[in-house]
Scaffold this motif. Sequence first.
Motif, PDB file in Angstrom:
ATOM      1  N   GLU A  55       0.848  -1.180   0.000  1.00 22.78           N
ATOM      2  CA  GLU A  55       0.000   0.000   0.000  1.00 22.78           C
ATOM      3  C   GLU A  55       0.888   1.235   0.000  1.00 22.78           C
ATOM      4  O   GLU A  55       2.082   1.167   0.293  1.00 22.78           O
ATOM      5  CB  GLU A  55      -0.913  -0.005   1.233  1.00 22.78           C
ATOM      6  N   LYS A  56       0.297   2.362  -0.371  1.00 28.77           N
ATOM      7  CA  LYS A  56       1.033   3.602  -0.248  1.00 28.77           C
ATOM      8  C   LYS A  56       0.933   4.069   1.221  1.00 28.77           C
ATOM      9  O   LYS A  56       0.030   3.627   1.949  1.00 28.77           O
ATOM     10  CB  LYS A  56       0.496   4.662  -1.223  1.00 28.77           C
ATOM     11  N   PRO A  57       1.871   4.906   1.671  1.00 26.09           N
ATOM     12  CA  PRO A  57       3.089   5.345   0.994  1.00 26.09           C
ATOM     13  C   PRO A  57       4.156   4.266   1.085  1.00 26.09           C
ATOM     14  O   PRO A  57       4.103   3.415   1.984  1.00 26.09           O
ATOM     15  CB  PRO A  57       3.497   6.583   1.798  1.00 26.09           C
ATOM     16  N   PRO A  58       5.151   4.295   0.186  1.00 30.19           N
ATOM     17  CA  PRO A  58       6.169   3.250   0.207  1.00 30.19           C
ATOM     18  C   PRO A  58       7.150   3.360   1.369  1.00 30.19           C
ATOM     19  O   PRO A  58       7.883   2.419   1.642  1.00 30.19           O
ATOM     20  CB  PRO A  58       6.889   3.439  -1.126  1.00 30.19           C
ATOM     21  N   ALA A  59       7.157   4.507   2.015  1.00 29.67           N
ATOM     22  CA  ALA A  59       8.061   4.738   3.149  1.00 29.67           C
ATOM     23  C   ALA A  59       7.595   6.005   3.843  1.00 29.67           C
ATOM     24  O   ALA A  59       6.669   6.689   3.388  1.00 29.67           O
ATOM     25  CB  ALA A  59       9.505   4.875   2.671  1.00 29.67           C
ATOM     26  N   ALA A  60       8.251   6.334   4.943  1.00 28.66           N
ATOM     27  CA  ALA A  60       7.887   7.539   5.681  1.00 28.66           C
ATOM     28  C   ALA A  60       8.421   8.805   5.035  1.00 28.66           C
ATOM     29  O   ALA A  60       7.963   9.905   5.352  1.00 28.66           O
ATOM     30  CB  ALA A  60       8.397   7.435   7.127  1.00 28.66           C
ATOM     31  N   MET A  81       5.259  -2.965  -6.522  1.00 27.85           N
ATOM     32  CA  MET A  81       4.063  -2.274  -6.983  1.00 27.85           C
ATOM     33  C   MET A  81       3.412  -1.551  -5.810  1.00 27.85           C
ATOM     34  O   MET A  81       3.322  -2.110  -4.709  1.00 27.85           O
ATOM     35  CB  MET A  81       3.113  -3.273  -7.633  1.00 27.85           C
ATOM     36  N   VAL A  82       2.990  -0.321  -6.049  1.00 26.11           N
ATOM     37  CA  VAL A  82       2.514   0.561  -4.978  1.00 26.11           C
ATOM     38  C   VAL A  82       1.026   0.841  -5.183  1.00 26.11           C
ATOM     39  O   VAL A  82       0.573   1.081  -6.307  1.00 26.11           O
ATOM     40  CB  VAL A  82       3.322   1.870  -4.956  1.00 26.11           C
ATOM     41  N   GLY A  83       0.283   0.875  -4.086  1.00 21.77           N
ATOM     42  CA  GLY A  83      -1.170   0.950  -4.138  1.00 21.77           C
ATOM     43  C   GLY A  83      -1.754   2.321  -4.421  1.00 21.77           C
ATOM     44  O   GLY A  83      -2.623   2.787  -3.663  1.00 21.77           O
ATOM     45  N   PHE A  84      -1.340   2.951  -5.510  1.00 20.62           N
ATOM     46  CA  PHE A  84      -1.961   4.208  -5.933  1.00 20.62           C
ATOM     47  C   PHE A  84      -3.241   3.880  -6.708  1.00 20.62           C
ATOM     48  O   PHE A  84      -3.321   4.024  -7.927  1.00 20.62           O
ATOM     49  CB  PHE A  84      -0.988   5.009  -6.796  1.00 20.62           C
ATOM     50  N   MET A  85      -4.267   3.466  -5.970  1.00 15.33           N
ATOM     51  CA  MET A  85      -5.477   2.970  -6.631  1.00 15.33           C
ATOM     52  C   MET A  85      -6.296   4.087  -7.245  1.00 15.33           C
ATOM     53  O   MET A  85      -7.232   3.817  -8.021  1.00 15.33           O
ATOM     54  CB  MET A  85      -6.316   2.126  -5.668  1.00 15.33           C
ATOM     55  N   LYS A  86      -5.970   5.365  -6.941  1.00 14.56           N
ATOM     56  CA  LYS A  86      -6.709   6.459  -7.577  1.00 14.56           C
ATOM     57  C   LYS A  86      -6.565   6.406  -9.102  1.00 14.56           C
ATOM     58  O   LYS A  86      -7.473   6.823  -9.822  1.00 14.56           O
ATOM     59  CB  LYS A  86      -6.224   7.808  -7.066  1.00 14.56           C
ATOM     60  N   LYS A 143     -13.724   2.210  -6.401  1.00 15.02           N
ATOM     61  CA  LYS A 143     -12.579   2.829  -5.746  1.00 15.02           C
ATOM     62  C   LYS A 143     -11.285   2.518  -6.497  1.00 15.02           C
ATOM     63  O   LYS A 143     -10.369   3.314  -6.516  1.00 15.02           O
ATOM     64  CB  LYS A 143     -12.456   2.334  -4.306  1.00 15.02           C
ATOM     65  N   GLY A 144     -11.197   1.319  -7.071  1.00 17.76           N
ATOM     66  CA  GLY A 144     -10.028   0.960  -7.865  1.00 17.76           C
ATOM     67  C   GLY A 144      -9.205  -0.192  -7.339  1.00 17.76           C
ATOM     68  O   GLY A 144      -8.265  -0.632  -8.000  1.00 17.76           O
ATOM     69  N   TYR A 145      -9.540  -0.708  -6.151  1.00 20.21           N
ATOM     70  CA  TYR A 145      -8.716  -1.777  -5.588  1.00 20.21           C
ATOM     71  C   TYR A 145      -8.777  -3.047  -6.425  1.00 20.21           C
ATOM     72  O   TYR A 145      -7.774  -3.735  -6.615  1.00 20.21           O
ATOM     73  CB  TYR A 145      -9.159  -2.082  -4.149  1.00 20.21           C
ATOM     74  N   ALA A 146      -9.969  -3.404  -6.926  1.00 25.32           N
ATOM     75  CA  ALA A 146     -10.095  -4.642  -7.699  1.00 25.32           C
ATOM     76  C   ALA A 146      -9.259  -4.568  -8.967  1.00 25.32           C
ATOM     77  O   ALA A 146      -8.524  -5.509  -9.299  1.00 25.32           O
ATOM     78  CB  ALA A 146     -11.563  -4.896  -8.045  1.00 25.32           C
ATOM     79  N   ALA A 147      -9.345  -3.455  -9.689  1.00 25.41           N
ATOM     80  CA  ALA A 147      -8.585  -3.317 -10.937  1.00 25.41           C
ATOM     81  C   ALA A 147      -7.083  -3.259 -10.662  1.00 25.41           C
ATOM     82  O   ALA A 147      -6.282  -3.818 -11.413  1.00 25.41           O
ATOM     83  CB  ALA A 147      -9.036  -2.061 -11.684  1.00 25.41           C
TER      84      ALA A 147
END
Length: 331
Positions: free
Chosen positions: A93-98, A118-123, A289-293
């Motif tokens: 998930e985002k963010p990848p770090a602090a 891969m980073v969770g920028f589901m927007k 929301k975009g999580y499935a895609a």
Amino acid sequence: MIRMGWIGCGRHARQMLLPQLGRNDIRVAALCDRDGAALSRTAEEYGVTACYDDFREMIAAGGIDAVGMAVGPDLHRAAAIAALEAGLPVFMEKPPAADAAGAREVAQAARRAGKPVMVGFMKRYSTGNRIAMNTLRDGDFGEVLGITGAYMTAPGYFEGEPDYTGFYLHHCVHYMDLIPWFAGEDFGEMQVRSASPTPGKLLLHVNFTTEGGVIGNVVMGTVQSRGTPMEEIRIMGDHARLHVDNIIDVALYRDPPFKADDPGARLDPDCDTLSWRPNFTAAANEDHKGYAALLADVAAVLRGERREVPGIEDGVRAMERLERMIAQVEV
């Protein structure tokens, strides 16, 4: 079937992310969380017997093909690097770090390992945003001249002793990825104005010009209820304009003639406004929301296919933009 070791059994993972894995031939083969109750509950739901309270033990135990996680920023960095050093691809998930420095550490580890992160920028995957981007890419819209956007959240997170770190890392970072994605290029100039009527309530206006000359403004803040629509995007072109409201209502405005004084006026598909909104009564398992895609593309990459999934380099750039913004915020 891809065997995934998953770190983090909190509400977000259980409600938004883990349900998408089985739909994409990913089996949760191991789970990790320090919260024993959450770990046991999730393990029972997914029939997992390999349970750990230390992600290093989970990775060392083997039996997994990839690591996924939805935890905190510092743990994202540490666990991603550990997985990569074991030769495992990562979804986080985002963010990848602090901070941007930590994101760059993950990117370096990914390059050494030759494995994707891969980073969770589901927007990018939210239904309206995907429709808008596909419309931009089909060539008829023309050049993007300007972008405005708004992304709100509520002040409840920040009551008491305000610390806006969570707001920046879990909310603002989305638009530090999404707006340049729409523009097709990075921010150049950036100016930030802020207002804070009371502690815990913050409103930001981020004015920008991209490296190629796209101008715009992004409004973000903690001054609206989450019970109302929270997002809007306006993309301006030459006699073309795209609106995305609440991630599901899309309108494409073109250059139609005036109709009031034309007795033969009709709706012309070549120039009148096109609009779309979903049918929520349809018997379909849709996730606007975009999580499935997003997870469908993640699964495809894990199978060796090519997909445009936001990766760690996107995460680095988003964090760098975020830090530029934070440096100008006056609270």
